[in-house]
Design a protein around this motif. Structure first.
Motif, PDB file in Angstrom:
ATOM      1  N   SER A  34       0.823  -1.216   0.000  1.00 19.74           N
ATOM      2  CA  SER A  34       0.000   0.000   0.000  1.00 19.74           C
ATOM      3  C   SER A  34       0.849   1.255   0.000  1.00 19.74           C
ATOM      4  CB  SER A  34      -0.929  -0.012   1.228  1.00 19.74           C
ATOM      5  OG  SER A  34      -0.145  -0.026   2.420  1.00 19.74           O
ATOM      6  N   ALA A  35       2.035   1.207   0.649  1.00 27.08           N
ATOM      7  CA  ALA A  35       2.928   2.374   0.657  1.00 27.08           C
ATOM      8  C   ALA A  35       3.470   2.652  -0.723  1.00 27.08           C
ATOM      9  CB  ALA A  35       4.069   2.133   1.647  1.00 27.08           C
ATOM     10  N   GLU A  36       3.753   1.556  -1.490  1.00 30.42           N
ATOM     11  CA  GLU A  36       4.268   1.755  -2.843  1.00 30.42           C
ATOM     12  C   GLU A  36       3.204   2.326  -3.766  1.00 30.42           C
ATOM     13  OE1 GLU A  36       5.771  -1.918  -4.097  1.00 30.42           O
ATOM     14  OE2 GLU A  36       7.508  -1.917  -2.748  1.00 30.42           O
ATOM     15  N   SER A  37       1.954   1.989  -3.514  1.00 31.92           N
ATOM     16  CA  SER A  37       0.880   2.465  -4.387  1.00 31.92           C
ATOM     17  C   SER A  37       0.543   3.935  -4.137  1.00 31.92           C
ATOM     18  CB  SER A  37      -0.373   1.597  -4.198  1.00 31.92           C
ATOM     19  OG  SER A  37      -0.828   1.701  -2.851  1.00 31.92           O
ATOM     20  N   GLN A  38       0.822   4.477  -2.929  1.00 32.37           N
ATOM     21  CA  GLN A  38       0.511   5.871  -2.620  1.00 32.37           C
ATOM     22  C   GLN A  38       1.596   6.791  -3.174  1.00 32.37           C
ATOM     23  OE1 GLN A  38       0.049   6.221   1.564  1.00 32.37           O
ATOM     24  NE2 GLN A  38      -1.910   5.108   1.634  1.00 32.37           N
ATOM     25  N   PRO A  39       1.194   8.012  -3.677  1.00 40.18           N
ATOM     26  CA  PRO A  39       2.197   8.953  -4.184  1.00 40.18           C
ATOM     27  C   PRO A  39       3.038   9.524  -3.046  1.00 40.18           C
ATOM     28  CG  PRO A  39       0.031   9.971  -4.148  1.00 40.18           C
ATOM     29  CD  PRO A  39      -0.167   8.515  -3.810  1.00 40.18           C
ATOM     30  N   ILE A  40       4.301   9.755  -3.343  1.00 38.86           N
ATOM     31  CA  ILE A  40       5.224  10.306  -2.354  1.00 38.86           C
ATOM     32  C   ILE A  40       5.144  11.822  -2.382  1.00 38.86           C
ATOM     33  CG2 ILE A  40       7.626  10.462  -1.631  1.00 38.86           C
ATOM     34  CD1 ILE A  40       8.072   7.756  -2.962  1.00 38.86           C
ATOM     35  N   LEU A  41       4.885  12.467  -1.243  1.00 39.60           N
ATOM     36  CA  LEU A  41       4.765  13.921  -1.138  1.00 39.60           C
ATOM     37  C   LEU A  41       6.143  14.534  -0.941  1.00 39.60           C
ATOM     38  CD1 LEU A  41       2.823  16.317  -1.000  1.00 39.60           C
ATOM     39  CD2 LEU A  41       2.761  16.033   1.480  1.00 39.60           C
ATOM     40  N   SER A  42       6.520  15.414  -1.862  1.00 42.79           N
ATOM     41  CA  SER A  42       7.836  16.037  -1.770  1.00 42.79           C
ATOM     42  C   SER A  42       7.885  17.040  -0.639  1.00 42.79           C
ATOM     43  CB  SER A  42       8.163  16.734  -3.091  1.00 42.79           C
ATOM     44  OG  SER A  42       9.362  17.468  -2.972  1.00 42.79           O
ATOM     45  N   LYS A  43       9.029  17.070   0.022  1.00 44.74           N
ATOM     46  CA  LYS A  43       9.239  18.037   1.102  1.00 44.74           C
ATOM     47  C   LYS A  43      10.037  19.253   0.650  1.00 44.74           C
ATOM     48  CE  LYS A  43       9.104  14.463   4.671  1.00 44.74           C
ATOM     49  NZ  LYS A  43       9.846  13.836   5.798  1.00 44.74           N
ATOM     50  N   SER A  44      10.386  19.316  -0.608  1.00 44.93           N
ATOM     51  CA  SER A  44      11.152  20.438  -1.156  1.00 44.93           C
ATOM     52  C   SER A  44      10.329  21.114  -2.246  1.00 44.93           C
ATOM     53  CB  SER A  44      12.477  19.937  -1.731  1.00 44.93           C
ATOM     54  OG  SER A  44      13.192  21.011  -2.305  1.00 44.93           O
ATOM     55  N   TRP A  45      10.098  22.442  -2.085  1.00 48.41           N
ATOM     56  CA  TRP A  45       9.246  23.180  -3.015  1.00 48.41           C
ATOM     57  C   TRP A  45      10.013  24.362  -3.584  1.00 48.41           C
ATOM     58  CZ3 TRP A  45       4.304  21.522  -4.154  1.00 48.41           C
ATOM     59  CH2 TRP A  45       3.796  20.512  -3.333  1.00 48.41           C
ATOM     60  N   GLU A  46       9.660  24.720  -4.808  1.00 48.33           N
ATOM     61  CA  GLU A  46      10.231  25.878  -5.474  1.00 48.33           C
ATOM     62  C   GLU A  46       9.120  26.773  -5.958  1.00 48.33           C
ATOM     63  OE1 GLU A  46      12.968  25.879  -8.904  1.00 48.33           O
ATOM     64  OE2 GLU A  46      14.224  24.653  -7.624  1.00 48.33           O
ATOM     65  N   ILE A  47       9.270  28.098  -5.790  1.00 46.67           N
ATOM     66  CA  ILE A  47       8.236  29.051  -6.228  1.00 46.67           C
ATOM     67  C   ILE A  47       8.339  29.248  -7.732  1.00 46.67           C
ATOM     68  CG2 ILE A  47       7.403  31.413  -6.041  1.00 46.67           C
ATOM     69  CD1 ILE A  47       8.430  31.474  -3.197  1.00 46.67           C
ATOM     70  N   ALA A  48       7.275  28.948  -8.438  1.00 44.89           N
ATOM     71  CA  ALA A  48       7.233  29.166  -9.886  1.00 44.89           C
ATOM     72  C   ALA A  48       6.772  30.594 -10.180  1.00 44.89           C
ATOM     73  CB  ALA A  48       6.307  28.161 -10.549  1.00 44.89           C
ATOM     74  N   THR A  49       5.613  30.966  -9.683  1.00 44.55           N
ATOM     75  CA  THR A  49       5.103  32.331  -9.794  1.00 44.55           C
ATOM     76  C   THR A  49       4.446  32.708  -8.475  1.00 44.55           C
ATOM     77  OG1 THR A  49       2.990  31.550 -10.681  1.00 44.55           O
ATOM     78  CG2 THR A  49       4.690  32.179 -12.280  1.00 44.55           C
ATOM     79  N   ALA A  50       4.337  34.002  -8.226  1.00 49.22           N
ATOM     80  CA  ALA A  50       3.751  34.467  -6.969  1.00 49.22           C
ATOM     81  C   ALA A  50       2.995  35.765  -7.208  1.00 49.22           C
ATOM     82  CB  ALA A  50       4.840  34.678  -5.919  1.00 49.22           C
ATOM     83  N   HIS A  51       1.892  35.920  -6.508  1.00 47.03           N
ATOM     84  CA  HIS A  51       1.146  37.172  -6.525  1.00 47.03           C
ATOM     85  C   HIS A  51       1.689  38.058  -5.401  1.00 47.03           C
ATOM     86  CE1 HIS A  51      -1.874  35.863  -9.457  1.00 47.03           C
ATOM     87  NE2 HIS A  51      -1.821  34.688  -8.856  1.00 47.03           N
ATOM     88  N   VAL A  52       2.376  39.106  -5.758  1.00 47.55           N
ATOM     89  CA  VAL A  52       3.041  39.964  -4.777  1.00 47.55           C
ATOM     90  C   VAL A  52       2.506  41.387  -4.918  1.00 47.55           C
ATOM     91  CG1 VAL A  52       5.134  38.575  -4.687  1.00 47.55           C
ATOM     92  CG2 VAL A  52       4.935  40.374  -6.409  1.00 47.55           C
ATOM     93  N   PRO A  53       2.610  42.207  -3.883  1.00 48.55           N
ATOM     94  CA  PRO A  53       2.156  43.605  -3.981  1.00 48.55           C
ATOM     95  C   PRO A  53       2.959  44.365  -5.029  1.00 48.55           C
ATOM     96  CG  PRO A  53       2.494  42.971  -1.693  1.00 48.55           C
ATOM     97  CD  PRO A  53       3.058  41.866  -2.524  1.00 48.55           C
ATOM     98  N   THR A  54       2.271  45.139  -5.851  1.00 48.73           N
ATOM     99  CA  THR A  54       2.946  45.939  -6.872  1.00 48.73           C
ATOM    100  C   THR A  54       2.585  47.419  -6.800  1.00 48.73           C
ATOM    101  OG1 THR A  54       1.155  45.419  -8.421  1.00 48.73           O
ATOM    102  CG2 THR A  54       3.121  44.036  -8.514  1.00 48.73           C
ATOM    103  N   PHE A  55       1.625  47.792  -5.960  1.00 45.51           N
ATOM    104  CA  PHE A  55       1.231  49.200  -5.892  1.00 45.51           C
ATOM    105  C   PHE A  55       0.649  49.483  -4.515  1.00 45.51           C
ATOM    106  CE2 PHE A  55      -2.047  52.564  -6.627  1.00 45.51           C
ATOM    107  CZ  PHE A  55      -1.173  53.594  -6.889  1.00 45.51           C
ATOM    108  N   THR A  56       1.219  50.478  -3.847  1.00 44.34           N
ATOM    109  CA  THR A  56       0.727  50.883  -2.531  1.00 44.34           C
ATOM    110  C   THR A  56       0.365  52.365  -2.490  1.00 44.34           C
ATOM    111  OG1 THR A  56       3.030  51.202  -1.806  1.00 44.34           O
ATOM    112  CG2 THR A  56       1.984  49.083  -1.298  1.00 44.34           C
ATOM    113  N   GLY A  57       0.204  52.984  -3.664  1.00 46.15           N
ATOM    114  CA  GLY A  57      -0.225  54.381  -3.716  1.00 46.15           C
ATOM    115  C   GLY A  57       0.875  55.311  -4.181  1.00 46.15           C
TER     116      GLY A  57
END
Length: 389
Positions: A34-57
């Motif tokens: 059953s462990a082999e059949s379940q997908p392995i969740l990665s513990k390492s992530w990389e940011i592809a795109t992000a919604h960040v603030p671009t205007f504060t007045g």
């Protein structure tokens, strides 16, 4: 005959010897399967795109060259973000990711925060002023719109933060306006001050003592070095840089609140508006004495239009007719309005409303209204200029 008792064999050992699986081993195999059949969740992530603030007045600048990749400069948290106008993606900032340094803070305030900026008329240079009144000059790469510091001019000479900056159409002269009420004119080539204009005292109308600079506007002609300064008390002063003795300063005090927008319509007319909800049309009267040009110019108000909203943006629109004034206004109600006046010799022109933005497309008063108007590149005859606002 003595019988021998056969040795007792451990049940577990016999089972293993005979190849009979144990119940415990069955559970282990099921668990591993059953462990082999379940997908392995990665513990390492990389940011592809992000919604960040671009205007504060604050003031927004946009690219005006049609041949260049369109971009917008937007103030954000004391920095200036470069945004791809086509994709709406933040490409970077002027100060970079490690902009805020504890050593640059004073009582928790970032003294290197950008308070004002201006983009040159060729979209190749940015000039900024920080909270501690230091001027920096940046260059923009056409390939990837990256920016880098070219020169640091030094202190601006203002005693309070600079809130407005405007470049002459020649990109040679820069005007900086401050909360302290003074305006300084700089030579961009050398980075030094050529003129200092201080608020004038006295006069009727306005003159409430609130002398902060709220608007700057150069006359859009290469041969003219005329600068209009609007202030918080509703007064306007118009200076000609060739008037070295300051003998022919024009003072207009018809507005009763902050002047936010000013513009020349050719050589004969001048427009002004502000937070008093009034749009004024002026006639510019200049006389020549022989071959010498007379610097004594008069401005006569010929029309005042109540707009019933605080005006934050005024934009002249191109027209196929030379004898016509076309202008767009926008403000606190979040509605763009179009005006037109036909100029006939011997008659006084009058601005009349021609159209306004549909309510379904308008930003609206509830959402805060408009903070300004910009006109994208448009060639007369190709499309309606109103569609490029």
């Amino acid at each position: 005959m003595e019988s021998q008792t056969p040795p007792k064999t451990n049940i577990v050992d016999r089972n293993l010897t005979m190849g009979i699986p144990d119940e415990h081993d069955d559970k282990q195999e099921e668990g591993s399967a059953s462990a082999e059949s379940q997908p392995i969740l990665s513990k390492s992530w990389e940011i592809a795109t992000a919604h960040v603030p671009t205007f504060t007045g604050g003031k927004i600048s946009h690219c005006r060259k049609a041949s260049l990749k369109p971009f917008i400069l937007m103030p954000v948290h004391g920095d200036l973000a470069v945004v791809d106008a086509g994709r709406g993606v933040k490409l970077g900032t002027l100060r970079g990711e490690d902009a805020v340094d504890d050593e640059d803070e004073e009582d928790g305030v970032d003294m290197d925060a950008i308070t004002c900026h201006v983009l040159d008329n060729r979209d190749q240079m940015i000039i900024t002023c920080t909270r501690n009144n230091v001027l920096h000059q940046y260059s923009i790469a056409e390939s990837d719109l990256s920016t880098k510091v070219v020169k640091t001019w030094g202190r601006s000479g203002h005693s309070l933060p600079v809130t407005h900056m405007e470049l002459h159409v020649s990109n040679v002269f820069l005007a900086t306006g401050s909360v302290d009420g003074t305006t300084r004119v700089w030579d961009v080539r050398g980075g030094f001050v050529t003129h200092v204009f201080r608020p004038l005292e006295g006069g009727d109308g306005g003159g409430s003592g609130r002398l902060s600079v709220t608007a700057l506007q150069w006359r859009q002609e290469l041969g003219q070095l005329v600068l209009a300064i609007g202030r918080d008390d509703g007064s306007m002063t118009i200076h000609d840089l060739r008037d070295t003795k300051n003998e022919y300063i024009v003072v207009l005090r018809d507005h009763v609140s902050s002047v936010t927008c000013m513009a020349w319509c050719g050589k004969e007319f001048f427009l002004s508006s502000g937070r008093d909800a009034i749009l004024n049309l002026w006639r510019v009267v200049s006389e020549k004495k022989g071959r010498e040009e007379n610097l004594n110019v008069h401005y006569r108000r010929i029309q005042s239009i109540p707009l019933y909203e605080q005006i934050e943006g005024l934009q002249l629109l191109p027209s196929e007719r030379l004898n016509q004034i076309r202008v767009a206004t926008a403000g606190s109600k979040g509605l763009v309005k179009l005006w037109k006046a036909n100029v006939v010799q011997g008659q006084t022109p009058k601005l009349v409303p021609t159209a306004e933005q549909p309510l379904a497309q308008a930003f609206g008063e509830i959402r805060g209204g408009y903070l300004g108007l910009f006109l994208n590149h448009v060639a007369v005859g190709e499309k309606n200029p109103e569609d490029c606002l």
